[in-house]
Design a protein around this motif. Structure first.
Motif, PDB file in Angstrom:
ATOM      1  N   ILE A  26       0.715  -1.433  -0.116  1.00  0.00           N
ATOM      2  CA  ILE A  26       0.032  -0.065   0.003  1.00  0.00           C
ATOM      3  C   ILE A  26       0.667   1.392   0.000  1.00  0.00           C
ATOM      4  CG2 ILE A  26      -1.820   1.548   1.485  1.00  0.00           C
ATOM      5  CD1 ILE A  26      -3.007  -1.279   2.251  1.00  0.00           C
ATOM      6  N   ILE A  27       1.870   1.238   0.869  1.00  0.00           N
ATOM      7  CA  ILE A  27       2.727   2.488   0.874  1.00  0.00           C
ATOM      8  C   ILE A  27       3.604   2.549  -0.432  1.00  0.00           C
ATOM      9  CG2 ILE A  27       4.908   3.472   2.326  1.00  0.00           C
ATOM     10  CD1 ILE A  27       3.827   1.941   4.480  1.00  0.00           C
ATOM     11  N   PHE A  28       4.112   1.652  -0.802  1.00  0.00           N
ATOM     12  CA  PHE A  28       5.084   1.772  -2.003  1.00  0.00           C
ATOM     13  C   PHE A  28       4.389   2.069  -3.340  1.00  0.00           C
ATOM     14  CE2 PHE A  28       7.136  -0.128  -6.004  1.00  0.00           C
ATOM     15  CZ  PHE A  28       8.384   0.085  -5.588  1.00  0.00           C
ATOM     16  N   THR A  29       2.884   1.757  -3.283  1.00  0.00           N
ATOM     17  CA  THR A  29       2.208   1.944  -4.581  1.00  0.00           C
ATOM     18  C   THR A  29       1.680   3.562  -4.594  1.00  0.00           C
ATOM     19  OG1 THR A  29       0.934  -0.210  -4.601  1.00  0.00           O
ATOM     20  CG2 THR A  29      -0.043   1.457  -5.786  1.00  0.00           C
ATOM     21  N   TYR A  30       1.319   3.951  -3.217  1.00  0.00           N
ATOM     22  CA  TYR A  30       0.892   5.353  -3.025  1.00  0.00           C
ATOM     23  C   TYR A  30       2.158   6.291  -3.389  1.00  0.00           C
ATOM     24  CZ  TYR A  30      -0.125   9.783  -0.789  1.00  0.00           C
ATOM     25  OH  TYR A  30      -0.360  11.092  -0.642  1.00  0.00           O
ATOM     26  N   ARG A  31       3.500   5.826  -3.317  1.00  0.00           N
ATOM     27  CA  ARG A  31       4.503   6.644  -3.238  1.00  0.00           C
ATOM     28  C   ARG A  31       5.322   6.531  -4.632  1.00  0.00           C
ATOM     29  NH1 ARG A  31       7.891   9.778  -4.341  1.00  0.00           N
ATOM     30  NH2 ARG A  31       9.708  10.309  -3.080  1.00  0.00           N
ATOM     31  N   TYR A  32       5.126   5.253  -5.428  1.00  0.00           N
ATOM     32  CA  TYR A  32       6.048   5.329  -6.594  1.00  0.00           C
ATOM     33  C   TYR A  32       5.262   4.779  -7.741  1.00  0.00           C
ATOM     34  CZ  TYR A  32       9.915   5.444  -3.203  1.00  0.00           C
ATOM     35  OH  TYR A  32      11.012   5.616  -2.392  1.00  0.00           O
ATOM     36  N   ILE A  33       4.089   4.215  -7.696  1.00  0.00           N
ATOM     37  CA  ILE A  33       3.297   3.491  -8.770  1.00  0.00           C
ATOM     38  C   ILE A  33       2.409   4.681  -9.403  1.00  0.00           C
ATOM     39  CG2 ILE A  33       1.867   1.909  -9.822  1.00  0.00           C
ATOM     40  CD1 ILE A  33       4.826   0.858  -8.786  1.00  0.00           C
ATOM     41  N   PRO A  34       2.822   5.053 -10.854  1.00  0.00           N
ATOM     42  CA  PRO A  34       1.838   5.964 -11.706  1.00  0.00           C
ATOM     43  C   PRO A  34       0.582   5.425 -11.845  1.00  0.00           C
ATOM     44  CG  PRO A  34       3.560   5.134 -13.132  1.00  0.00           C
ATOM     45  CD  PRO A  34       3.881   4.581 -11.802  1.00  0.00           C
ATOM     46  N   GLU A  35      -0.451   6.201 -12.113  1.00  0.00           N
ATOM     47  CA  GLU A  35      -1.673   5.546 -12.770  1.00  0.00           C
ATOM     48  C   GLU A  35      -1.606   5.523 -14.205  1.00  0.00           C
ATOM     49  OE1 GLU A  35      -4.551   3.634 -13.378  1.00  0.00           O
ATOM     50  OE2 GLU A  35      -4.768   4.134 -11.446  1.00  0.00           O
ATOM     51  N   THR A  36      -1.681   4.442 -14.880  1.00  0.00           N
ATOM     52  CA  THR A  36      -1.539   4.465 -16.202  1.00  0.00           C
ATOM     53  C   THR A  36      -2.841   3.971 -17.089  1.00  0.00           C
ATOM     54  OG1 THR A  36      -1.286   2.003 -15.947  1.00  0.00           O
ATOM     55  CG2 THR A  36       0.943   3.384 -15.859  1.00  0.00           C
ATOM     56  N   LYS A  37      -4.043   4.050 -16.635  1.00  0.00           N
ATOM     57  CA  LYS A  37      -5.241   3.840 -17.537  1.00  0.00           C
ATOM     58  C   LYS A  37      -5.304   4.915 -18.568  1.00  0.00           C
ATOM     59  CE  LYS A  37      -8.955   6.036 -15.018  1.00  0.00           C
ATOM     60  NZ  LYS A  37     -10.266   6.029 -14.594  1.00  0.00           N
ATOM     61  N   ASN A  38      -5.816   4.315 -19.749  1.00  0.00           N
ATOM     62  CA  ASN A  38      -6.176   5.094 -21.233  1.00  0.00           C
ATOM     63  C   ASN A  38      -4.875   5.711 -21.488  1.00  0.00           C
ATOM     64  OD1 ASN A  38      -8.740   4.137 -20.725  1.00  0.00           O
ATOM     65  ND2 ASN A  38      -9.308   5.864 -19.496  1.00  0.00           N
ATOM     66  N   LYS A  39      -3.656   5.522 -21.320  1.00  0.00           N
ATOM     67  CA  LYS A  39      -2.732   5.961 -22.003  1.00  0.00           C
ATOM     68  C   LYS A  39      -1.907   4.984 -22.969  1.00  0.00           C
ATOM     69  CE  LYS A  39      -1.423   9.487 -18.254  1.00  0.00           C
ATOM     70  NZ  LYS A  39      -2.667   9.178 -17.340  1.00  0.00           N
ATOM     71  N   SER A  40      -1.557   5.696 -23.807  1.00  0.00           N
ATOM     72  CA  SER A  40      -0.691   4.828 -24.876  1.00  0.00           C
ATOM     73  C   SER A  40       0.578   4.424 -24.410  1.00  0.00           C
ATOM     74  CB  SER A  40      -0.426   5.267 -26.322  1.00  0.00           C
ATOM     75  OG  SER A  40       0.358   6.376 -26.266  1.00  0.00           O
ATOM     76  N   LEU A  41       1.171   3.370 -24.782  1.00  0.00           N
ATOM     77  CA  LEU A  41       2.465   2.885 -24.289  1.00  0.00           C
ATOM     78  C   LEU A  41       3.542   3.934 -24.638  1.00  0.00           C
ATOM     79  CD1 LEU A  41       2.976  -0.752 -25.402  1.00  0.00           C
ATOM     80  CD2 LEU A  41       2.135   0.122 -23.470  1.00  0.00           C
ATOM     81  N   GLU A  42       3.439   4.832 -25.685  1.00  0.00           N
ATOM     82  CA  GLU A  42       4.190   5.848 -25.944  1.00  0.00           C
ATOM     83  C   GLU A  42       3.984   7.108 -25.181  1.00  0.00           C
ATOM     84  OE1 GLU A  42       4.690   2.886 -28.584  1.00  0.00           O
ATOM     85  OE2 GLU A  42       2.665   3.972 -28.560  1.00  0.00           O
ATOM     86  N   GLU A  43       2.604   7.422 -24.834  1.00  0.00           N
ATOM     87  CA  GLU A  43       2.388   8.442 -23.776  1.00  0.00           C
ATOM     88  C   GLU A  43       2.977   8.223 -22.549  1.00  0.00           C
ATOM     89  OE1 GLU A  43      -1.839  10.059 -25.690  1.00  0.00           O
ATOM     90  OE2 GLU A  43      -1.691   8.235 -24.397  1.00  0.00           O
ATOM     91  N   LEU A  44       3.002   7.023 -21.975  1.00  0.00           N
ATOM     92  CA  LEU A  44       3.584   6.754 -20.737  1.00  0.00           C
ATOM     93  C   LEU A  44       4.979   6.936 -20.385  1.00  0.00           C
ATOM     94  CD1 LEU A  44       1.828   3.239 -20.174  1.00  0.00           C
ATOM     95  CD2 LEU A  44       1.035   5.337 -18.929  1.00  0.00           C
ATOM     96  N   GLU A  45       5.599   6.971 -21.765  1.00  0.00           N
ATOM     97  CA  GLU A  45       7.251   7.239 -21.527  1.00  0.00           C
ATOM     98  C   GLU A  45       7.078   8.738 -21.090  1.00  0.00           C
ATOM     99  OE1 GLU A  45       9.451   6.525 -24.858  1.00  0.00           O
ATOM    100  OE2 GLU A  45       8.472   4.595 -25.450  1.00  0.00           O
ATOM    101  N   ASP A  46       6.017   9.631 -21.566  1.00  0.00           N
ATOM    102  CA  ASP A  46       6.518  10.978 -20.875  1.00  0.00           C
ATOM    103  C   ASP A  46       6.338  11.154 -19.234  1.00  0.00           C
ATOM    104  OD1 ASP A  46       6.608  11.752 -23.555  1.00  0.00           O
ATOM    105  OD2 ASP A  46       4.460  12.191 -23.847  1.00  0.00           O
ATOM    106  N   ILE A  47       5.611  10.112 -18.761  1.00  0.00           N
ATOM    107  CA  ILE A  47       5.413  10.164 -17.134  1.00  0.00           C
ATOM    108  C   ILE A  47       6.749   9.976 -16.660  1.00  0.00           C
ATOM    109  CG2 ILE A  47       4.505   8.797 -15.237  1.00  0.00           C
ATOM    110  CD1 ILE A  47       2.172   8.037 -16.710  1.00  0.00           C
ATOM    111  N   TRP A  48       7.580   9.141 -17.005  1.00  0.00           N
ATOM    112  CA  TRP A  48       8.940   9.084 -16.561  1.00  0.00           C
ATOM    113  C   TRP A  48       9.922   9.977 -16.818  1.00  0.00           C
ATOM    114  CZ3 TRP A  48       8.521   5.651 -12.844  1.00  0.00           C
ATOM    115  CH2 TRP A  48       7.327   4.504 -12.965  1.00  0.00           C
ATOM    116  N   ASP A  49       9.691  10.646 -17.996  1.00  0.00           N
ATOM    117  CA  ASP A  49      10.442  11.714 -18.594  1.00  0.00           C
ATOM    118  C   ASP A  49      10.335  12.926 -17.567  1.00  0.00           C
ATOM    119  OD1 ASP A  49      11.653  10.307 -20.530  1.00  0.00           O
ATOM    120  OD2 ASP A  49      10.437  10.988 -22.085  1.00  0.00           O
TER     121      ASP A  49
END
Length: 458
Positions: free
Chosen positions: A435-458
């Motif tokens: 629960i703690i790790f998900t809240y702190r480090y995991i982004p929400e990824t629904k409805n984003k293309s694989l290429e759009e998700l690269e921008d989250i990490w950038d």
């Protein structure tokens, strides 16, 4: 409509890798009680026979990154299907093979290699062919196939075991349980020749015409143009970037997040319940040997139903809300089981605790981990990063399966204070960490293309 049917067809074929994952890891559950008596295994050796396949899973997952880039996702899955078939045949130790625990372990490891390759290649392949708004539910097909595999193998082992005496099961029934896997593994091998190569892999291999043709078949002409443009743009940007440095802060950070999250799936204790369910039902919950396999079917049925719930909600609610809801349910489930054991009041409350845990896992960490791993890594590092994350998951799986029977049967766990409840307290602590790790480090990824998700990490 035609493209949608084709997409569902190739997703279902790819997901058979998950079915065999579930079948192969589940068959040891039904067989281990009988083969343990056949070979007179002590707790440590029982853990080795059950956990040995996980060494193959670890090696298979590590090699899958190289294979999926070198020969593609499709042919990686074909190799896994071959390994499943050889393992199923050999694990039953045919009459002309010498009977030994060592030889059984060898064939279990071969099956583990197949599982390791499939566990990385299948969800990644599905993620790479799926449209962004359907990706969560389609990748969940893989987890659904895993639990269907568990459910089917429990039915098969129950049918085989229930129609033989205890003596016959110990003598040869467990062999038939292993050999039953030859049917789905052979079907998987044949059907894989009819699926196309991953379009994103084709673009990475500088074969854009083939990649675009596959996109049209899967998504139709209009969506294919949009997908192709995004993929090509991502590849062009990566060409301009320097050579990948896996030890750079940004890339290493992404891989570490995915790897830790993948490992935490196993530290929930799911496979302690699935691999040693027969022992838990018999020793902790007081069921007779005649009821053990039937209780396993109930467990697998709950797993199946709640995976369907995840499939229909993961793209609607998102990934993180399911993790939070499921984690709370897993904690409550193990709390009920642990307290009932500690208070020496095993019975219906204990069974409800086990089933609540399974249901909560099935709608959260079970499918969501595979969804996130298949989509969170950028195109250029996806194969290598997912290979590391999945390999770490199998290493964690091995640790749990190897040490659960040792801890469970230890003097400390069986003393007058713990009364068998200690392992479940340990699992609860890890679920709180999720629960703690998900809240702190995991982004929400629904409805984003694989290429759009690269921008989250950038």
């Amino acid at each position: 409509m035609k493209s949608r049917s084709f997409l569902l067809l190739i997703t279902s074929i790819s997901a058979l890798g998950g079915f065999l994952f579930g079948y192969d890891t589940g068959v040891i559950n039904g067989a281990q009680y009988f083969l343990s008596q056949y070979f007179n295994l002590d707790p440590a050796m029982k853990g080795w026979v059950v956990g040995s396949a996980l060494i193959g899973c670890l090696v298979g997952a590590l090699s899958a990154g190289y294979l999926s880039m070198k020969i593609g996702r499709k042919y990686s899955l074909i190799i896994s299907a071959l390994l499943f078939t050889i393992s199923a045949w050999g694990s039953g130790l045919p009459a002309f093979l010498p009977e030994s625990v060592t030889l059984l372990v060898f064939f279990r490891i071969l099956g583990g290699l197949g599982i390791g390759i499939a566990s990385m290649s299948a969800p990644m392949y599905i993620a790479e062919i799926a449209p962004s708004n359907k990706r969560g539910s389609l990748v969940t097909f893989y987890q659904l196939a895993i639990v269907i595999g568990f459910f089917v193998v429990f039915l098969v082992t129950y049918f085989i075991g229930n129609n033989l005496t205890i003596a016959e099961n110990i003598d040869f029934g467990w062999r038939r349980m292993f050999w039953s896997e030859l049917i789905p593994s052979g079907l998987f091998l044949v059907l894989l020749f009819f699926v196309p190569k991953s379009p994103r892999w084709l673009y990475l291999m500088r074969r854009p015409e083939e990649g675009y043709g596959t996109l049209v078949k899967i998504h139709g002409a209009d969506l294919a143009k949009k997908e192709a443009a995004q993929i090509q743009d991502s590849i062009n940007q990566n060409i301009e970037k320097p050579k990948i440095n896996f030890f750079s802060k940004s890339i290493l950070g992404i891989i570490l997040i995915g790897t830790v999250f993948s490992m935490l799936q196993q530290f929930t204790g799911i496979n302690a319940v699935l691999y040693y369910g027969a022992d838990i039902f018999e020793k902790a919950l007081g069921f007779s040997k005649d009821d053990v396999l039937l209780q396993q079917i109930l467990l697998a049925f709950i797993n199946l139903i709640f995976t369907f719930i995840a499939m229909f909600t993961v793209d609607k609610f998102g990934r993180k809300p399911l993790i939070y809801i499921g984690s709370v349910g897993m904690i409550l489930g193990f709390a009920l089981l642990g307290i009932s054991l500690q208070q020496q009041n095993v019975g219906m409350i204990s069974l409800i605790g086990v089933l609540l845990f399974i249901a909560s896992f099935a709608m959260s960490m079970g499918p969501v981990v595979w969804v996130l791993l298949s989509e969170m890594f950028p195109n250029r590092i996806r194969s290598a990063a997912m290979s590391i994350a999945v390999a770490a998951q199998w290493a964690s799986n091995y640790l749990v399966s190897q040490f659960f029977p040792v801890i469970s049967e230890s003097e400390t766990n069986m003393n007058d204070f713990w009364n068998g409840s200690l392992p479940y307290l340990i699992f609860i602590i890890f679920i709180i960490i999720i629960i703690i790790f998900t809240y702190r480090y995991i982004p929400e990824t629904k409805n984003k293309s694989l290429e759009e998700l690269e921008d989250i990490w950038d």
